[in-house]
Design a protein around this motif. Structure first.
Motif, PDB file in Angstrom:
ATOM      1  N   MET A   1       0.758  -1.237  -0.059  1.00  0.00           N
ATOM      2  CA  MET A   1       0.031  -0.101   0.069  1.00  0.00           C
ATOM      3  C   MET A   1       0.835   1.331  -0.129  1.00  0.00           C
ATOM      4  O   MET A   1       1.752   1.441   0.973  1.00  0.00           O
ATOM      5  CB  MET A   1      -0.863  -0.108   1.227  1.00  0.00           C
ATOM      6  CG  MET A   1      -1.673   1.222   1.348  1.00  0.00           C
ATOM      7  SD  MET A   1      -3.264   1.113   2.430  1.00  0.00           S
ATOM      8  CE  MET A   1      -2.411   0.711   3.873  1.00  0.00           C
ATOM      9  N   SER A   3       1.760   4.831   0.757  1.00  0.00           N
ATOM     10  CA  SER A   3       1.346   5.819   1.997  1.00  0.00           C
ATOM     11  C   SER A   3       1.583   7.167   1.401  1.00  0.00           C
ATOM     12  O   SER A   3       1.500   8.197   2.428  1.00  0.00           O
ATOM     13  CB  SER A   3       1.650   5.447   3.292  1.00  0.00           C
ATOM     14  OG  SER A   3       3.290   5.400   3.182  1.00  0.00           O
ATOM     15  N   LEU A  14      -8.096  12.137   3.643  1.00  0.00           N
ATOM     16  CA  LEU A  14      -7.801  10.584   3.785  1.00  0.00           C
ATOM     17  C   LEU A  14      -8.442  10.094   5.250  1.00  0.00           C
ATOM     18  O   LEU A  14      -9.084   9.105   5.231  1.00  0.00           O
ATOM     19  CB  LEU A  14      -6.440  10.248   3.500  1.00  0.00           C
ATOM     20  CG  LEU A  14      -5.955   8.915   3.475  1.00  0.00           C
ATOM     21  CD1 LEU A  14      -7.003   8.140   2.573  1.00  0.00           C
ATOM     22  CD2 LEU A  14      -4.556   8.683   3.282  1.00  0.00           C
ATOM     23  N   LYS A  23      -8.715   2.735   0.781  1.00  0.00           N
ATOM     24  CA  LYS A  23      -7.316   2.199   1.020  1.00  0.00           C
ATOM     25  C   LYS A  23      -7.411   0.962   1.045  1.00  0.00           C
ATOM     26  O   LYS A  23      -6.404   0.030   0.780  1.00  0.00           O
ATOM     27  CB  LYS A  23      -6.491   3.191   2.103  1.00  0.00           C
ATOM     28  CG  LYS A  23      -6.175   4.397   1.708  1.00  0.00           C
ATOM     29  CD  LYS A  23      -5.041   4.335   0.893  1.00  0.00           C
ATOM     30  CE  LYS A  23      -4.314   5.564   0.553  1.00  0.00           C
ATOM     31  NZ  LYS A  23      -3.298   5.542  -0.456  1.00  0.00           N
ATOM     32  N   GLU A  26      -7.145  -1.361  -1.734  1.00  0.00           N
ATOM     33  CA  GLU A  26      -5.899  -1.300  -2.820  1.00  0.00           C
ATOM     34  C   GLU A  26      -5.367  -2.628  -2.976  1.00  0.00           C
ATOM     35  O   GLU A  26      -5.315  -3.559  -1.912  1.00  0.00           O
ATOM     36  CB  GLU A  26      -5.043  -0.448  -2.247  1.00  0.00           C
ATOM     37  CG  GLU A  26      -5.199   1.048  -2.443  1.00  0.00           C
ATOM     38  CD  GLU A  26      -3.874   2.066  -2.015  1.00  0.00           C
ATOM     39  OE1 GLU A  26      -3.143   1.504  -1.504  1.00  0.00           O
ATOM     40  OE2 GLU A  26      -4.152   3.155  -2.471  1.00  0.00           O
ATOM     41  N   GLN A  46      -4.236   2.289  -6.687  1.00  0.00           N
ATOM     42  CA  GLN A  46      -3.759   3.366  -5.906  1.00  0.00           C
ATOM     43  C   GLN A  46      -5.193   4.443  -5.733  1.00  0.00           C
ATOM     44  O   GLN A  46      -5.995   4.562  -6.545  1.00  0.00           O
ATOM     45  CB  GLN A  46      -2.650   4.226  -6.487  1.00  0.00           C
ATOM     46  CG  GLN A  46      -2.035   5.434  -5.511  1.00  0.00           C
ATOM     47  CD  GLN A  46      -0.989   5.978  -6.168  1.00  0.00           C
ATOM     48  OE1 GLN A  46      -0.849   6.013  -7.146  1.00  0.00           O
ATOM     49  NE2 GLN A  46      -0.478   6.895  -5.276  1.00  0.00           N
ATOM     50  N   THR A  47      -5.277   4.861  -4.514  1.00  0.00           N
ATOM     51  CA  THR A  47      -6.353   5.754  -4.042  1.00  0.00           C
ATOM     52  C   THR A  47      -5.665   6.926  -3.396  1.00  0.00           C
ATOM     53  O   THR A  47      -4.399   6.713  -3.209  1.00  0.00           O
ATOM     54  CB  THR A  47      -7.246   5.123  -3.283  1.00  0.00           C
ATOM     55  OG1 THR A  47      -6.893   4.968  -2.056  1.00  0.00           O
ATOM     56  CG2 THR A  47      -7.988   3.941  -4.001  1.00  0.00           C
ATOM     57  N   ASP A  48      -6.300   8.172  -3.723  1.00  0.00           N
ATOM     58  CA  ASP A  48      -5.845   9.133  -2.792  1.00  0.00           C
ATOM     59  C   ASP A  48      -6.925   9.840  -1.863  1.00  0.00           C
ATOM     60  O   ASP A  48      -7.909   9.083  -1.827  1.00  0.00           O
ATOM     61  CB  ASP A  48      -5.247  10.306  -3.850  1.00  0.00           C
ATOM     62  CG  ASP A  48      -6.269  10.929  -4.691  1.00  0.00           C
ATOM     63  OD1 ASP A  48      -7.605  10.856  -4.428  1.00  0.00           O
ATOM     64  OD2 ASP A  48      -5.964  11.448  -5.561  1.00  0.00           O
TER      65      ASP A  48
END
Length: 90
Positions: A1, A3, A14, A23, A26, A46-48
């Motif tokens: 993951m 970070s 987040l 998250k 992922e 990926q995420t934000d």
């Protein structure tokens, strides 16, 4: 993951919104439903903190039911209606 978070504003979003749930998915294969009735099934890469999603090995299905394969796909947060969370994630 991964970070990596670029700004303090993104870090705040987040950890203080439902973006943290993304998250958890992922690296998992899931389906993302879009506001225009389309859907994308693929692996969440990926995420934000703003809930944008990068996916790979995707199958995009448009509202008419036609399907297209994409190696990578970016989904803007404002277009997301629903993200399916796999049952094994608690």
């Amino acid at each position: 993951m991964n970070s990596y978070v670029s700004t303090s504003k993104e870090r705040f979003f987040l950890y203080n919104t439902l973006a943290i749930l993304l998250k958890a998915v992922e690296g998992e294969r899931t389906t993302v439903e879009l506001r225009n009735e389309a859907s994308i099934c693929g692996v969440v890469e990926q995420t934000d903190g703003f809930m944008n999603i990068n996916m790979k090995d995707c199958l995009f299905t448009d509202p008419r039911g036609d399907s297209y394969k994409y190696e990578i796909f970016f989904v803007q947060a404002r277009n997301i209606r629903h993200v399916h969370v796999p049952a094994h994630i608690q």
